[in-house]
Design a protein around this motif. Structure first.
Motif, PDB file in Angstrom:
ATOM      1  N   PHE A 133       0.854  -1.036   0.034  1.00 45.85           N
ATOM      2  CA  PHE A 133       0.110  -0.144  -0.130  1.00 45.85           C
ATOM      3  C   PHE A 133       1.128   1.189  -0.012  1.00 45.85           C
ATOM      4  O   PHE A 133       0.767   2.202  -0.697  1.00 45.85           O
ATOM      5  CB  PHE A 133      -0.953  -0.148   1.111  1.00 45.85           C
ATOM      6  N   ALA A 134       1.921   1.249   1.039  1.00 40.59           N
ATOM      7  CA  ALA A 134       2.571   2.510   1.040  1.00 40.59           C
ATOM      8  C   ALA A 134       3.609   2.607  -0.264  1.00 40.59           C
ATOM      9  O   ALA A 134       3.795   3.920  -0.751  1.00 40.59           O
ATOM     10  CB  ALA A 134       3.901   2.376   2.051  1.00 40.59           C
ATOM     11  N   ARG A 135       3.933   1.524  -0.819  1.00 36.62           N
ATOM     12  CA  ARG A 135       4.668   1.753  -2.145  1.00 36.62           C
ATOM     13  C   ARG A 135       4.019   2.030  -3.433  1.00 36.62           C
ATOM     14  O   ARG A 135       4.561   2.731  -4.272  1.00 36.62           O
ATOM     15  CB  ARG A 135       5.940   0.450  -2.298  1.00 36.62           C
ATOM     16  N   ASN A 136       2.826   1.445  -3.435  1.00 42.61           N
ATOM     17  CA  ASN A 136       2.072   1.657  -4.769  1.00 42.61           C
ATOM     18  C   ASN A 136       0.864   2.517  -4.691  1.00 42.61           C
ATOM     19  O   ASN A 136       0.560   3.048  -5.999  1.00 42.61           O
ATOM     20  CB  ASN A 136       1.554   0.221  -5.159  1.00 42.61           C
ATOM     21  N   TYR A 137       0.457   3.204  -3.519  1.00 40.55           N
ATOM     22  CA  TYR A 137      -0.733   4.120  -3.551  1.00 40.55           C
ATOM     23  C   TYR A 137      -0.219   5.212  -2.438  1.00 40.55           C
ATOM     24  O   TYR A 137      -0.923   5.243  -1.440  1.00 40.55           O
ATOM     25  CB  TYR A 137      -1.885   3.730  -3.346  1.00 40.55           C
ATOM     26  N   PRO A 138       1.156   5.726  -2.471  1.00 38.99           N
ATOM     27  CA  PRO A 138       1.549   6.334  -1.402  1.00 38.99           C
ATOM     28  C   PRO A 138       0.843   7.614  -1.029  1.00 38.99           C
ATOM     29  O   PRO A 138       0.516   8.063   0.101  1.00 38.99           O
ATOM     30  CB  PRO A 138       2.885   6.945  -2.084  1.00 38.99           C
ATOM     31  N   LYS A 139      -0.053   8.407  -1.954  1.00 36.82           N
ATOM     32  CA  LYS A 139      -0.773   9.212  -1.645  1.00 36.82           C
ATOM     33  C   LYS A 139      -1.974   8.780  -0.673  1.00 36.82           C
ATOM     34  O   LYS A 139      -2.384   9.443   0.325  1.00 36.82           O
ATOM     35  CB  LYS A 139      -1.559   9.931  -2.755  1.00 36.82           C
ATOM     36  N   SER A 140      -2.907   7.780  -0.998  1.00 39.18           N
ATOM     37  CA  SER A 140      -3.789   7.463  -0.191  1.00 39.18           C
ATOM     38  C   SER A 140      -3.314   6.796   1.026  1.00 39.18           C
ATOM     39  O   SER A 140      -3.961   7.037   2.209  1.00 39.18           O
ATOM     40  CB  SER A 140      -4.648   6.124  -1.195  1.00 39.18           C
ATOM     41  N   PHE A 141      -2.159   6.173   1.017  1.00 35.28           N
ATOM     42  CA  PHE A 141      -1.548   5.548   2.182  1.00 35.28           C
ATOM     43  C   PHE A 141      -1.270   6.552   3.478  1.00 35.28           C
ATOM     44  O   PHE A 141      -1.511   6.687   4.578  1.00 35.28           O
ATOM     45  CB  PHE A 141      -0.196   4.926   2.135  1.00 35.28           C
ATOM     46  N   GLU A 142      -0.537   7.925   2.783  1.00 32.80           N
ATOM     47  CA  GLU A 142      -0.270   8.931   3.514  1.00 32.80           C
ATOM     48  C   GLU A 142      -1.479   9.685   4.083  1.00 32.80           C
ATOM     49  O   GLU A 142      -1.653  10.060   5.341  1.00 32.80           O
ATOM     50  CB  GLU A 142       0.570   9.856   2.874  1.00 32.80           C
ATOM     51  N   GLU A 143      -2.777   9.715   3.299  1.00 28.90           N
ATOM     52  CA  GLU A 143      -3.854  10.278   3.872  1.00 28.90           C
ATOM     53  C   GLU A 143      -4.519   9.367   4.908  1.00 28.90           C
ATOM     54  O   GLU A 143      -4.993  10.052   5.836  1.00 28.90           O
ATOM     55  CB  GLU A 143      -4.920  10.358   2.632  1.00 28.90           C
ATOM     56  N   LEU A 144      -4.543   8.297   4.900  1.00 27.48           N
ATOM     57  CA  LEU A 144      -5.001   7.236   6.179  1.00 27.48           C
ATOM     58  C   LEU A 144      -4.079   7.165   7.155  1.00 27.48           C
ATOM     59  O   LEU A 144      -4.524   7.416   8.533  1.00 27.48           O
ATOM     60  CB  LEU A 144      -5.147   5.870   5.567  1.00 27.48           C
ATOM     61  N   LEU A 145      -2.820   7.034   7.034  1.00 27.80           N
ATOM     62  CA  LEU A 145      -1.779   7.065   8.054  1.00 27.80           C
ATOM     63  C   LEU A 145      -1.910   8.475   8.987  1.00 27.80           C
ATOM     64  O   LEU A 145      -2.015   8.357  10.259  1.00 27.80           O
ATOM     65  CB  LEU A 145      -0.365   6.981   7.586  1.00 27.80           C
ATOM     66  N   CYS A 146      -1.981   9.383   8.199  1.00 29.47           N
ATOM     67  CA  CYS A 146      -1.895  11.013   8.884  1.00 29.47           C
ATOM     68  C   CYS A 146      -3.335  11.528   9.091  1.00 29.47           C
ATOM     69  O   CYS A 146      -3.446  12.660   9.688  1.00 29.47           O
ATOM     70  CB  CYS A 146      -1.155  12.002   8.102  1.00 29.47           C
ATOM     71  N   LYS A 147      -4.338  10.626   8.808  1.00 30.79           N
ATOM     72  CA  LYS A 147      -5.709  10.962   8.785  1.00 30.79           C
ATOM     73  C   LYS A 147      -6.266  12.433   8.371  1.00 30.79           C
ATOM     74  O   LYS A 147      -6.860  13.327   9.149  1.00 30.79           O
ATOM     75  CB  LYS A 147      -6.077  11.086  10.466  1.00 30.79           C
ATOM     76  N   GLN A 148      -5.767  12.621   7.127  1.00 35.67           N
ATOM     77  CA  GLN A 148      -5.896  13.769   6.605  1.00 35.67           C
ATOM     78  C   GLN A 148      -7.242  14.389   6.102  1.00 35.67           C
ATOM     79  O   GLN A 148      -7.438  15.670   5.746  1.00 35.67           O
ATOM     80  CB  GLN A 148      -4.877  13.936   5.569  1.00 35.67           C
TER      81      GLN A 148
END
Length: 259
Positions: A133-148
């Motif tokens: 997830f982190a490597r292939n969809y980094p934008k979505s991954f960061e959005e969920l990780l950081c609750k953006q």
């Protein structure tokens, strides 16, 4: 975790064919998929249990995924340690990791200092899923990780632990530890896996993003996590049974993902 799908619910209106109860029981080849021979059907009020014969190619494809599922996370395994470090660096680039046991891991949503204790339910594949997830969809991954996105709850779900739970839920939903598919959902997914051997990893990413969408729509808090997961599962099942799903990227909820 509840393994009963219940009645299908959709958060948004979906286009395409929605199979009727009669379709499910008869095993309509229009949406079971290619290459399966249905050998047994048992009708119950709440479920249709079907057994399929597999081709050699299908057996091999399923076995490769099952081999991944059977690998437990081993904190002494160098490959597993490197994968965990890679997840940290993909999640927090530029931030030095102080150790594989560190309070830093709590920032990602692990329950304690040692993430290895949280992998029991999902095994090594749950770490592979997060890293994919982190490597292939980094934008979505960061959005969920950081609750953006969205109006977040005071008590949010812990990101990493939620990820392990999603892996476990998908394994149960697709009945991936069985020798061959015993449900239409499992049969449909196996066809998608043959088309793309990363279908499980992609479905994981879809599921995580869909779960977060539902979390926001339901104004959920920490105690609502199981309810959100159940609702997410029901929509996944509905989408997988749409007639026009030929590859995993055809699922409507795939559109939620961003690279």
């Amino acid at each position: 975790m509840d393994q009963n799908g219940g009645s299908f619910l959709a958060v948004r209106r979906l286009s395409g064919h929605h199979p009727s109860t009669a379709d499910v029981v008869s095993g309509s080849t229009a949406w079971i998929g290619r290459g399966f021979s249905c050998v047994c059907v048992q009708r119950r009020e709440s479920d249709a249990r079907i057994s399929f014969d597999l081709t050699l190619v299908q057996e091999e494809c399923l076995q490769r995924l099952q081999n991944r599922i059977e690998v437990p996370y081993d904190s002494q395994n160098g490959e597993h340690q490197e994968a965990l470090k890679a997840l940290w660096h993909a999640s927090f680039p530029g931030t030095e990791l102080l150790g594989l046991v560190s309070d830093q891991w709590k920032e990602m949503g692990w329950q304690g200092k040692d993430p290895s204790t949280d992998f029991r339910g999902g095994g090594f594949i749950s770490l592979e899923n997060l890293l994919y997830f982190a490597r292939n969809y980094p934008k979505s991954f960061e959005e969920l990780l950081c609750k953006q996105n969205g109006d977040r709850a005071l008590w949010e779900y812990p990101f990493a632990v939620a990820g392990v739970n999603i892996t476990f839920m998908l394994i149960q939903m697709l009945d991936l530890q069985a020798a061959k598919p015993r449900s239409l959902i499992g049969a449909v997914f196996l066809n998608l896996l043959i088309e793309n051997d990363r279908a499980f990893d992609i479905l994981y990413c879809i599921t995580f993003k869909l779960m977060d969408q539902k979390w926001l729509e339901m104004h959920a808090t920490y105690m609502d996590f199981n309810t959100v997961i159940k609702s997410t599962r029901r929509q996944l099942e509905r989408e997988l049974l749409l007639e026009d799903i030929q590859q995993i990227e055809d699922m409507p909820s795939y559109s939620f993902l961003a690279r």
